[in-house]
Design an enzyme around this catalytic site. Structure first.
Site, PDB file in Angstrom:
ATOM      1  CE1 TYR A  83      -9.033   4.147   7.799  1.00  0.00           C
ATOM      2  CE2 TYR A  83      -9.382   6.518   7.851  1.00  0.00           C
ATOM      3  CZ  TYR A  83      -8.529   5.433   7.821  1.00  0.00           C
ATOM      4  OH  TYR A  83      -7.172   5.644   7.802  1.00  0.00           O
ATOM      5  CB  ILE A 102       0.260  10.093   3.950  1.00  0.00           C
ATOM      6  CG1 ILE A 102      -0.064   9.777   5.421  1.00  0.00           C
ATOM      7  CG2 ILE A 102       1.754   9.972   3.679  1.00  0.00           C
ATOM      8  CD1 ILE A 102       0.595  10.671   6.439  1.00  0.00           C
ATOM      9  N   GLY A 110       0.809  -1.221   0.000  1.00  0.00           N
ATOM     10  CA  GLY A 110       0.000   0.000   0.000  1.00  0.00           C
ATOM     11  C   GLY A 110       0.840   1.268   0.000  1.00  0.00           C
TER      12      GLY A 110
END
Ligand code: AKB
Length: 318
Positions: free
Chosen positions: A143, A173, A11
């Site tokens: 989430y 990010i 990922g």
């Protein structure tokens, strides 16, 4: 620390984290695992790689035993936007998957489990600016609910079983390596690719949407620094706020425009706007700074310069 297992190593964060851990601790000391995604050549050839699924506990247990693992970085997750499209899958991967890892940690007496949390753990009722480490946690996304659960579970395993679980709350990010997928902050990466490819980008958030963002080298330095911190100095475990930049989409676009003057950004908000509006704009990270020396290095300008240099090289090659 001798043997590290990175879950979700293919990922966005996992791929760069694995390479940095291999650089620091030796290639053979860091086992990368992916679920289905084929690993990049770099990841595959620089050290051990195994396929494992955090929902299949035995598949991870086999890797732990085979490689004598004592530390896990659990970077496997379903992010916020994808989580709203498939909340059931998000719950399974983010909560049941984490539970499996904590149980393996307990049963195998692992030294440490690193589990990132997120700004998504906060909700619309949380103070938005300089959000305290300790505040109202009422997320409205699956989430976010999963991330609060993960923080609490990690703290529970620490207190109940002495399992050393630690984590930071990551902002969005930005990185030039592996693309993110399924997040609300993916725009902050896509905008750089599209600026170079097409000189234009249509963002799914409003121009004035302010979110906390961070460049990948700081994100990686942060989690490794927390993993290496002396446990006696830590007053918290799985829920450290870390802050770097607090930026509107318009400010991010303007920083790119300084390098690519023709660049134009348009705005067409979609369902991800509601998610972004429920998150903080900036975080109070004084606990991380005081307890384990958190200190981000990258400014917006330095990040944009580095991103455009690295992506130009990457896109010209491909
Ligand atoms: C997302 O957008 O879902 C993630 C996050 C902020 O945790 N990047």
């Amino acid at each position: 620390m001798n043997r590290i297992l990175v879950l979700g190593a293919c990922g966005q964060i996992g791929s760069e984290l694995t390479m940095e851990l291999r650089k620091r601790y030796g290639n053979n000391s860091v086992v990368a695992t992916g679920h289905r995604t084929k690993p990049s050549e770099k990841l595959h050839d620089s050290g051990p790689f195994e396929f494992a699924d955090i929902l299949d506990r035995e598949s991870v247990e086999r890797v732990i035993t085979k490689h004598d693992v004592d530390t896990i970085y659990n970077m496997a997750a379903i992010l916020s936007a994808r989580g709203e499209q498939n909340p059931q899958l998000a719950f399974r991967v983010n909560v049941l998957g984490l539970y499996n890892m904590l149980e393996l940690g307990r049963e195998h007496n692992l030294e440490r489990i690193m589990v990132p949390s997120s700004i998504a753990a906060f909700g619309p009722g949380t103070p938005k600016v300089n959000t305290p480490n300790e505040t109202l946690m009422r997320p409205t996304t699956m989430y976010g609910v999963n991330k609060v659960t993960g923080e609490l579970l990690g703290n529970y395993y620490f207190q109940k079983y002495g399992l050393d679980v630690r984590g930071v709350r990551y902002p969005g990010i930005i990185s030039s390596g592996t693309l993110p997928g399924g997040g609300t902050t993916d725009y902050a990466v896509e905008i750089y690719y599209e600026a170079l490819r097409k000189k234009s980008y249509t963002c799914y958030l409003r121009e004035d949407t302010v979110l906390p963002l961070m460049y990948m080298p700081d994100a990686i330095e942060g989690i490794i620094k927390l993993a290496e911190a002396d446990v006696s100095k830590l007053k918290r475990h799985c829920d450290y706020n870390i802050n770097s930049m607090s930026l509107s989409v318009g400010e991010l676009a303007a920083s790119i425009k300084k390098f690519i003057p023709e660049f134009v950004c348009e705005y067409k908000p979609n369902f991800r706007q509601t998610i972004a509006d429920s998150w903080p704009k900036s975080l109070d990270d004084s606990a991380a700074r005081e307890e384990w020396g958190w200190q981000p290095k990258y400014s917006l300008e330095a990040m944009t310069k580095d991103m455009l240099t690295k992506l130009s090289r990457k896109l010209n090659k491909g």
